[in-house]
Design a protein around this motif. Structure first.
Motif, PDB file in Angstrom:
ATOM      1  N   MET A   1       0.937  -1.442   0.051  1.00 24.70           N
ATOM      2  CA  MET A   1       0.258  -0.042   0.258  1.00 24.70           C
ATOM      3  C   MET A   1       0.857   1.249  -0.140  1.00 24.70           C
ATOM      4  SD  MET A   1      -2.963   0.765   2.512  1.00 24.70           S
ATOM      5  CE  MET A   1      -2.235   2.120   3.606  1.00 24.70           C
ATOM      6  N   THR A   2       0.806   2.402  -1.085  1.00 25.57           N
ATOM      7  CA  THR A   2       1.084   3.467  -1.310  1.00 25.57           C
ATOM      8  C   THR A   2       0.792   4.958  -0.102  1.00 25.57           C
ATOM      9  OG1 THR A   2       1.910   2.942  -3.046  1.00 25.57           O
ATOM     10  CG2 THR A   2       2.527   5.093  -2.659  1.00 25.57           C
ATOM     11  N   ARG A   3       1.717   4.903   0.316  1.00 26.70           N
ATOM     12  CA  ARG A   3       0.785   6.052   1.428  1.00 26.70           C
ATOM     13  C   ARG A   3       1.224   7.378   0.926  1.00 26.70           C
ATOM     14  NH1 ARG A   3       1.706   6.219   8.013  1.00 26.70           N
ATOM     15  NH2 ARG A   3      -0.331   5.879   8.396  1.00 26.70           N
ATOM     16  N   ARG A   4       0.149   8.647   1.290  1.00 22.02           N
ATOM     17  CA  ARG A   4       0.204   9.404   0.086  1.00 22.02           C
ATOM     18  C   ARG A   4       1.078  10.085   1.467  1.00 22.02           C
ATOM     19  NH1 ARG A   4      -4.466  12.829  -3.018  1.00 22.02           N
ATOM     20  NH2 ARG A   4      -3.226  14.739  -3.328  1.00 22.02           N
ATOM     21  N   THR A   5       1.701  11.489   0.866  1.00 27.61           N
ATOM     22  CA  THR A   5       2.360  12.298   1.689  1.00 27.61           C
ATOM     23  C   THR A   5       1.257  13.636   1.988  1.00 27.61           C
ATOM     24  OG1 THR A   5       4.436  12.665   0.989  1.00 27.61           O
ATOM     25  CG2 THR A   5       4.213  13.547   2.138  1.00 27.61           C
ATOM     26  N   ARG A   6       1.142  14.041   3.392  1.00 24.45           N
ATOM     27  CA  ARG A   6       0.074  14.492   4.030  1.00 24.45           C
ATOM     28  C   ARG A   6       0.619  16.438   2.883  1.00 24.45           C
ATOM     29  NH1 ARG A   6      -4.353  14.346   6.906  1.00 24.45           N
ATOM     30  NH2 ARG A   6      -3.689  12.586   7.647  1.00 24.45           N
ATOM     31  N   ARG A   7      -0.441  17.123   3.187  1.00 23.37           N
ATOM     32  CA  ARG A   7      -0.188  18.246   2.414  1.00 23.37           C
ATOM     33  C   ARG A   7       0.011  19.937   3.301  1.00 23.37           C
ATOM     34  NH1 ARG A   7      -1.981  19.710  -3.638  1.00 23.37           N
ATOM     35  NH2 ARG A   7      -0.339  21.209  -2.861  1.00 23.37           N
ATOM     36  N   MET A   8       1.067  20.298   2.813  1.00 21.38           N
ATOM     37  CA  MET A   8       0.784  21.442   3.997  1.00 21.38           C
ATOM     38  C   MET A   8       0.214  22.856   3.544  1.00 21.38           C
ATOM     39  SD  MET A   8       1.631  20.660   7.041  1.00 21.38           S
ATOM     40  CE  MET A   8       3.055  22.033   7.392  1.00 21.38           C
ATOM     41  N   LEU A   9      -0.980  23.273   3.950  1.00 23.66           N
ATOM     42  CA  LEU A   9      -1.032  24.064   2.875  1.00 23.66           C
ATOM     43  C   LEU A   9      -2.178  25.092   4.138  1.00 23.66           C
ATOM     44  CD1 LEU A   9      -3.951  22.181   1.085  1.00 23.66           C
ATOM     45  CD2 LEU A   9      -1.955  22.972   0.068  1.00 23.66           C
ATOM     46  N   ALA A  10      -1.658  26.611   3.382  1.00 24.07           N
ATOM     47  CA  ALA A  10      -2.730  27.592   4.070  1.00 24.07           C
ATOM     48  C   ALA A  10      -4.041  27.764   3.535  1.00 24.07           C
ATOM     49  CB  ALA A  10      -1.671  28.819   3.931  1.00 24.07           C
ATOM     50  N   LEU A  11      -4.922  28.556   4.804  1.00 22.35           N
ATOM     51  CA  LEU A  11      -6.012  29.541   4.132  1.00 22.35           C
ATOM     52  C   LEU A  11      -6.475  30.126   4.304  1.00 22.35           C
ATOM     53  CD1 LEU A  11      -8.797  28.261   3.534  1.00 22.35           C
ATOM     54  CD2 LEU A  11      -9.296  27.873   5.152  1.00 22.35           C
ATOM     55  N   ASP A  12      -6.928  31.225   3.468  1.00 17.57           N
ATOM     56  CA  ASP A  12      -7.433  32.568   3.982  1.00 17.57           C
ATOM     57  C   ASP A  12      -8.793  32.754   3.256  1.00 17.57           C
ATOM     58  OD1 ASP A  12      -7.273  35.165   5.439  1.00 17.57           O
ATOM     59  OD2 ASP A  12      -6.045  35.610   3.991  1.00 17.57           O
ATOM     60  N   THR A  13      -9.587  33.397   4.248  1.00 19.64           N
ATOM     61  CA  THR A  13     -11.123  34.179   3.462  1.00 19.64           C
ATOM     62  C   THR A  13     -10.945  35.264   4.118  1.00 19.64           C
ATOM     63  OG1 THR A  13     -11.934  33.481   5.464  1.00 19.64           O
ATOM     64  CG2 THR A  13     -12.239  31.347   4.109  1.00 19.64           C
ATOM     65  N   GLU A  14     -11.649  36.279   2.705  1.00 21.53           N
ATOM     66  CA  GLU A  14     -12.270  37.280   3.342  1.00 21.53           C
ATOM     67  C   GLU A  14     -13.528  37.189   3.173  1.00 21.53           C
ATOM     68  OE1 GLU A  14      -9.984  39.695   4.587  1.00 21.53           O
ATOM     69  OE2 GLU A  14      -8.448  38.157   4.230  1.00 21.53           O
ATOM     70  N   ASP A  15     -14.529  38.494   3.495  1.00 22.40           N
ATOM     71  CA  ASP A  15     -15.745  38.294   4.348  1.00 22.40           C
ATOM     72  C   ASP A  15     -15.404  40.233   3.195  1.00 22.40           C
ATOM     73  OD1 ASP A  15     -15.850  40.468   5.560  1.00 22.40           O
ATOM     74  OD2 ASP A  15     -16.314  38.690   7.142  1.00 22.40           O
ATOM     75  N   GLN A  55      -7.097  17.896  -2.219  1.00 21.81           N
ATOM     76  CA  GLN A  55      -5.759  17.530  -1.983  1.00 21.81           C
ATOM     77  C   GLN A  55      -5.209  16.823  -0.727  1.00 21.81           C
ATOM     78  OE1 GLN A  55      -3.753  19.679  -3.594  1.00 21.81           O
ATOM     79  NE2 GLN A  55      -6.073  19.614  -4.479  1.00 21.81           N
ATOM     80  N   ALA A  56      -6.605  15.668  -0.170  1.00 25.38           N
ATOM     81  CA  ALA A  56      -6.576  14.916   0.951  1.00 25.38           C
ATOM     82  C   ALA A  56      -5.310  14.042   0.611  1.00 25.38           C
ATOM     83  CB  ALA A  56      -7.216  15.133   1.859  1.00 25.38           C
ATOM     84  N   PRO A  57      -4.559  13.391   1.577  1.00 26.50           N
ATOM     85  CA  PRO A  57      -4.522  13.908   3.566  1.00 26.50           C
ATOM     86  C   PRO A  57      -3.845  15.755   3.252  1.00 26.50           C
ATOM     87  CG  PRO A  57      -2.350  11.899   2.719  1.00 26.50           C
ATOM     88  CD  PRO A  57      -3.801  12.565   1.441  1.00 26.50           C
ATOM     89  N   ALA A  58      -4.197  16.201   4.114  1.00 29.41           N
ATOM     90  CA  ALA A  58      -3.497  17.654   4.333  1.00 29.41           C
ATOM     91  C   ALA A  58      -3.745  18.326   5.841  1.00 29.41           C
ATOM     92  CB  ALA A  58      -4.450  18.966   3.169  1.00 29.41           C
ATOM     93  N   HIS A  59      -2.677  19.357   5.996  1.00 30.06           N
ATOM     94  CA  HIS A  59      -2.940  19.540   7.129  1.00 30.06           C
ATOM     95  C   HIS A  59      -3.322  21.690   6.742  1.00 30.06           C
ATOM     96  CE1 HIS A  59      -0.342  16.921   9.917  1.00 30.06           C
ATOM     97  NE2 HIS A  59      -1.476  16.737   9.782  1.00 30.06           N
ATOM     98  N   LEU A  60      -4.367  21.755   6.901  1.00 37.80           N
ATOM     99  CA  LEU A  60      -4.940  23.104   6.826  1.00 37.80           C
ATOM    100  C   LEU A  60      -4.356  24.363   7.935  1.00 37.80           C
ATOM    101  CD1 LEU A  60      -6.196  24.737   4.557  1.00 37.80           C
ATOM    102  CD2 LEU A  60      -7.809  24.195   6.059  1.00 37.80           C
ATOM    103  N   TRP A  61      -3.170  24.914   7.783  1.00 40.73           N
ATOM    104  CA  TRP A  61      -3.162  26.594   9.067  1.00 40.73           C
ATOM    105  C   TRP A  61      -4.168  27.458   8.134  1.00 40.73           C
ATOM    106  CZ3 TRP A  61      -0.436  24.748  13.225  1.00 40.73           C
ATOM    107  CH2 TRP A  61       0.547  23.769  13.253  1.00 40.73           C
ATOM    108  N   ALA A  62      -4.144  27.983   9.472  1.00 42.26           N
ATOM    109  CA  ALA A  62      -5.264  29.783   9.094  1.00 42.26           C
ATOM    110  C   ALA A  62      -4.848  30.074  10.128  1.00 42.26           C
ATOM    111  CB  ALA A  62      -6.828  28.797   9.133  1.00 42.26           C
ATOM    112  N   CYS A  63      -5.170  31.421   9.820  1.00 41.19           N
ATOM    113  CA  CYS A  63      -4.584  32.855  10.946  1.00 41.19           C
ATOM    114  C   CYS A  63      -6.418  33.220  11.731  1.00 41.19           C
ATOM    115  CB  CYS A  63      -3.685  34.245  10.697  1.00 41.19           C
ATOM    116  SG  CYS A  63      -3.793  34.964  12.261  1.00 41.19           S
TER     117      CYS A  63
END
Length: 106
Positions: A1-15, A55-63
């Motif tokens: 079984m091949t494991r996919r590397t967990r991606r690192m992403l940043a998230l930002d939103t605006e209203d 994009q999964a698997p992923a770690h998503l970082w947000a301020c």
């Protein structure tokens, strides 16, 4: 079984300062993937979800992750994510349908 590397992403939103989300942006350290109400119309959140799930698997970082999660997920945040709190606030959120974990940078 091949494991996919967990991606690192940043998230930002605006209203628009009245609570209507206008922009959802993801950044992987090199490229931005941006979804806007102006370009995609009312389905821009769904387009962002579909992209993010791919994009999964992923770690998503947000301020201020709570703010961005509500902007990303809208009224569905409680259905889409398991939210884990500690005395100082949100520790992390785990998406239920994808291997994506959201962390706060604060």
């Amino acid at each position: 079984m091949t494991r996919r590397t967990r991606r690192m992403l940043a998230l930002d939103t605006e209203d628009d300062s009245e609570g209507a989300v206008q922009i959802i942006n993801f950044f992987d350290g090199r490229h931005h993937q941006t979804f806007t109400r102006a370009q995609q119309g009312e389905k821009f959140r769904e387009a962002a979800w579909n992209w993010l799930y791919g994009q999964a698997p992923a770690h998503l970082w947000a301020c201020n992750a709570e703010y961005d999660l509500v902007n990303l997920c809208g009224d569905w945040v409680g259905l889409m994510c398991t939210l884990q709190y500690v005395s100082s606030g949100l520790l992390r959120a785990s998406f239920r349908d994808a291997a994506i974990t959201v962390f706060d940078t604060l």
